[in-house]
Enzyme design. Structure first.
Site, mmCIF file in Angstrom:
data_model
loop_
_atom_site.group_PDB
_atom_site.id
_atom_site.type_symbol
_atom_site.label_atom_id
_atom_site.label_comp_id
_atom_site.label_asym_id
_atom_site.label_seq_id
_atom_site.Cartn_x
_atom_site.Cartn_y
_atom_site.Cartn_z
ATOM 1 N N HIS A 92 -0.490 -0.819 -0.354
ATOM 2 C CA HIS A 92 -2.245 -0.935 -0.792
ATOM 3 C C HIS A 92 -3.033 -0.575 -2.163
ATOM 4 O O HIS A 92 -4.203 -0.685 -1.809
ATOM 5 C CB HIS A 92 -2.903 0.056 0.546
ATOM 6 C CG HIS A 92 -2.653 1.580 0.123
ATOM 7 N ND1 HIS A 92 -1.541 2.091 0.677
ATOM 8 C CD2 HIS A 92 -3.090 2.146 -0.390
ATOM 9 C CE1 HIS A 92 -1.459 3.476 -0.007
ATOM 10 N NE2 HIS A 92 -2.979 3.184 -1.026
ATOM 11 N N ASP A 228 5.566 1.000 2.152
ATOM 12 C CA ASP A 228 4.178 0.428 1.350
ATOM 13 C C ASP A 228 4.782 0.979 -0.295
ATOM 14 O O ASP A 228 4.082 1.841 -1.436
ATOM 15 C CB ASP A 228 3.380 2.123 2.267
ATOM 16 C CG ASP A 228 2.132 1.516 1.275
ATOM 17 O OD1 ASP A 228 1.697 0.623 -0.085
ATOM 18 O OD2 ASP A 228 1.086 1.338 2.077
ATOM 19 N N SER A 653 -1.968 7.938 -3.256
ATOM 20 C CA SER A 653 -1.347 6.825 -2.676
ATOM 21 C C SER A 653 -0.562 6.457 -4.289
ATOM 22 O O SER A 653 -1.263 6.152 -5.471
ATOM 23 C CB SER A 653 -2.075 5.850 -2.501
ATOM 24 O OG SER A 653 -3.085 5.840 -1.516
HETATM 25 N N1 GLU Z 1 -3.297 7.057 2.272
HETATM 26 C C1 GLU Z 1 -4.325 7.283 1.215
HETATM 27 C C2 GLU Z 1 -5.266 6.612 0.754
HETATM 28 O O1 GLU Z 1 -5.298 5.528 1.358
HETATM 29 C C3 GLU Z 1 -3.234 7.931 0.718
HETATM 30 C C4 GLU Z 1 -3.263 8.593 -0.329
HETATM 31 C C5 GLU Z 1 -3.750 10.270 1.045
HETATM 32 O O2 GLU Z 1 -2.881 11.077 1.651
HETATM 33 O O3 GLU Z 1 -5.027 10.518 1.257
HETATM 34 O O4 GLU Z 1 -5.960 7.090 0.628
#
Ligand code: GLU
Length: 718
Positions: A92, A228, A653
């Site tokens: 991502h 990911d 991330s």
């Molecule tokens: N999926 C989260 C994000 O995109 C990753 C990091 C988190 O733990 O906030 O912000």
């Protein structure tokens, strides 16, 4: 195998409970400044299992972990995994770059991409990898000449001047960048010196059905089965220095890269995450939490819901629009879902109530001492007053970021104007214009404009609405869609060809082109908003914000005093931090226990639901069915993800999840639903970070993508 170097001392073992700003701070909580580990934290980490020294993590004298960690693309973390510039981050985080190389004919999002040789690696315009070279506390230098007698503006002016001087000195005879960031609400300042590389190429990415398996359904949720990750390579000039893209550039040799440990994780293993958490607010005053939970997050969620529904409608109708808007859409859904988890967690733990209880204790602590009473007596009533006065202006700020800025043509108009103001030549503006319209679908933006303006009209007091709202209410009888249709029909920005004509005009007569923009109906709306915010909202909001900042500065000083030392960790501010925890499951609700890891059969189970988010590539099904997991499987199963109790945030991330020896065991990519409130309140029983197991990453590269040659340049131990 690394060996344990230090026997933990008594100090390390007794740090289980410390008083924090909001309540009691738990042992594993906190995002610590790498430079300060030696002084405050290392013994506790070693007591928890770390087998490294503070100098192995952060040092300016020796090779250390910090040299293998980067800021990826200005907002994520990445890590170096080879001596030839290989960089690992989340899918991502790389999605924008992957998407920029994708089209309907050549869809790397859907199909994945793997360079089978260095020549096939794809340059990514604008993509950066930034290395922290060193940091330094500069509190005294920043505060030089500042005293309590000066008004806050004067104090800030002096600080800004000192900061500029420090930055200038740090970058005088080198190609580095430097920033000075406040910590502990301005009670301390640190200088960060960075080196940024600008030739970063895409090496590999799994298909989105692996890289974002589970999609929005699983986002912020455990159990998880997402691969990911994406892979890039940093390039440098012949002397290993940063340079813009050039085919003649060579792979960068980083000062350090991570060793990979593919021997797997077990319940209770020590873990550590290093990276760049973006922003947390652990020391909020109770009213700040209440407003967040009851007013601001619900408003943000409502506005995003409306935007997402519009995007989805058009994405379902056309593949072209789906590709154009995939990355934009995930940019909207991500925080949207997280905020819902945050509200759930904060309400469930009654964090507002907990803060209030703490504030009662705090008031008693202040009263108990004459000097403290003089310094801090007015703090709590002043907080209450400022928050009350700010309410409607804070809402205007929410609307600016969630309703006005999201209108793509507003941003496009500002961008073109700013390029013209800088006097950029037509060719340069044209290339940015082309990039914008490649991913622009007018009906999406028109409908979003209509919905956002309607929400603004309903949500904001009339005296804080620009005058075109009277026109909508009068001439258009409150029909926002009709107003939007007309504005977009008449606006030249709706149509790339019209914008190109504008650029022709600009080439001949710059003034005339600017005037044409000023008369455009969408520019008129934008200008009215700009004027309203500049004259009626920002001045008041800015003053109140400054007062609030001042109060938080004092409050933090009091909390530090109350805790006896700087053993409170500072809020995240997108500077490098270290957090530690254990590989462990959790009990989200009574009667439910989650395991700490997931395996590939879980992917197959989810895929049986048959929904879009759970599609699985055929090749992965075949590997699963034949059990062809290579060295990466364990007893006939293939590990996919695991969770641990590291205190992470957005910006983490792509961060490396490291074992006790500092070896890479996973890539951090998310948090669990019951724990998303950790930016405000961290609960070690509930908050988990989610990582993709490094064995799954290697398996996908090698067995799925057939890019096993890449593993040859990594240091992998088993
Ligand atoms: N999926 C989260 C994000 O995109 C990753 C990091 C988190 O733990 O906030 O912000």
């Amino acid at each position: 195998m690394c060996v344990k170097l230090i026997i933990p001392g008594v100090r390390g073992l007794m740090l289980g409970i410390l008083l924090s700003g909001s309540m009691v701070m738990k042992a594993d909580e906190g995002m610590w400044i790498p430079m300060l580990l030696e002084r405050y934290k290392i013994e506790q980490l070693q007591a928890a299992g770390l087998m490294l020294d503070a100098e192995d993590i952060y040092s300016i004298n020796q090779e250390c972990l910090k040299d293998a960690i980067v800021i990826f693309d200005g907002g994520c973390t990445g890590e170096m995994i080879s001596g030839s510039g290989l960089l690992l981050t989340n899918h991502h985080c790389g999605e924008g770059a992957i998407q920029s190389h994708s089209s309907v004919e050549q869809d790397y999002l859907t199909d994945g991409f793997w360079a089978m040789s260095r020549e096939e690696e794809l340059p990514c315009e604008g993509l950066t990898a930034t290395y922290l070279r060193y940091m330094e506390e500069v509190t005294e230098a920043v505060s030089r000449g500042v005293d309590g007698g000066q008004d806050p503006e004067e104090q800030q002016r002096l600080r800004d001047r000192n900061i500029s001087r420090l930055v200038e000195e740090a970058t005088a005879d080198n190609h580095y960048d430097a920033v000075v960031r406040p910590f502990y609400q301005g009670n301390a300042y640190y200088l960060f010196v960075y080196e940024t590389f600008r030739d970063v190429r895409l090496v590999g990415a799994p298909p989105v059905s692996i890289g974002n398996f589970g999609g929005d359904t699983d986002n912020w949720v455990w159990p998880r089965h997402t691969g990911d990750f994406s892979l890039f390579r940093v390039y440098a000039d012949q002397k290993n220095r940063p340079i813009p893209y050039d085919p003649a550039n060579v792979p960068y040799t980083p000062r350090n890269h991570l060793e990979i440990y593919a021997g797997g994780v077990q319940q209770g293993d020590f873990t550590m995450v290093m990276g760049y958490p973006g922003s947390t607010t652990q020391y909020l005053y109770s009213e700040g939490v209440r407003i967040m939970v009851e007013d601001e997050l619900p408003a943000r969620i409502r506005l995003r819901t409306a935007r997402m529904e519009i995007m989805e409608k058009y994405m379902k109708e056309s593949d072209r629009v789906r590709i154009q808007y995939t990355s934009k859409h995930s940019g909207v859904t991500n925080a949207w879902k997280k905020w819902q988890g945050t509200i759930l967690g904060l309400e469930r733990m009654d964090v507002t109530g907990m803060k209030k209880d703490f504030e009662t204790q705090f008031a008693r602590w202040v009263e108990a001492d004459g000097e403290r009473t003089m310094k801090y007596d007015r703090l709590l009533p002043d907080f209450a007053r400022v928050y009350r006065d700010m309410a409607r202006y804070s809402m205007a700020v929410v609307f600016r970021s969630e309703a006005i800025m999201p209108v793509e043509l507003f941003r496009q108009i500002s961008e073109i104007r700013s390029m013209m103001d800088q006097g950029l030549d037509t060719a340069m503006i044209r290339s940015r214009v082309d990039r914008f319209y490649k991913d622009f679908h007018m009906p999406v933006d028109r409908d979003i404009f209509a919905a956002m303006m309607e929400a603004y009209g309903e949500g904001m007091d009339r005296d804080l609405q620009p005058s075109f709202f009277s026109e909508i209410r009068g001439k258009y009888r409150g029909d926002y869609a009709r107003f939007a249709a007309e504005a977009y029909r008449k606006s030249m920005f709706s149509d790339r060809d019209e914008v190109l004509k504008l650029l022709d005009r600009y080439a001949k007569n710059q003034e005339r082109a600017r005037r044409m923009i000023d008369q455009d109906p969408l520019a008129v709306c934008l200008d009215q908003f700009s004027e309203l915010y500049a004259t009626r909202i920002e001045p008041v909001y800015g003053k109140l914000q400054q007062q609030l900042q001042h109060l938080y500065g004092k409050y933090m000083a009091a909390l530090l005093e109350m805790s006896g030392d700087r053993r409170l960790y500072p809020d995240a501010n997108f500077t490098m931090r270290v957090t530690h925890g254990k590989v462990e499951g959790y009990e989200p609700w009574d009667g439910i226990r989650y395991q700490y890891s997931t395996i590939l059969s879980g992917v197959m189970e989810k895929s049986r639901e048959g929904t879009e988010d759970y599609r699985v590539p055929q090749k992965l099904i075949s590997l699963y069915e034949t059990g062809d997991f290579g060295r990466y499987g364990v007893n006939g199963t293939m590990p996919v993800c695991f969770i641990a109790s590291n205190h992470t945030s957005g910006g983490n991330s792509g961060s490396p999840v490291l074992d006790a020896c500092g070896r890479l065991i996973g890539i951090n990519f998310d948090r669990n639903w019951e724990g998303t409130m950790s930016d405000v309140y961290y609960d070690p029983a509930l908050c988990r970070n989610i990582a993709v197991d490094i064995r799954y990453v290697l398996f996908i590269m090698d067995k799925f993508a057939g890019a096993g040659y890449l593993l040859e340049e990594m240091d992998i131990s088993w």
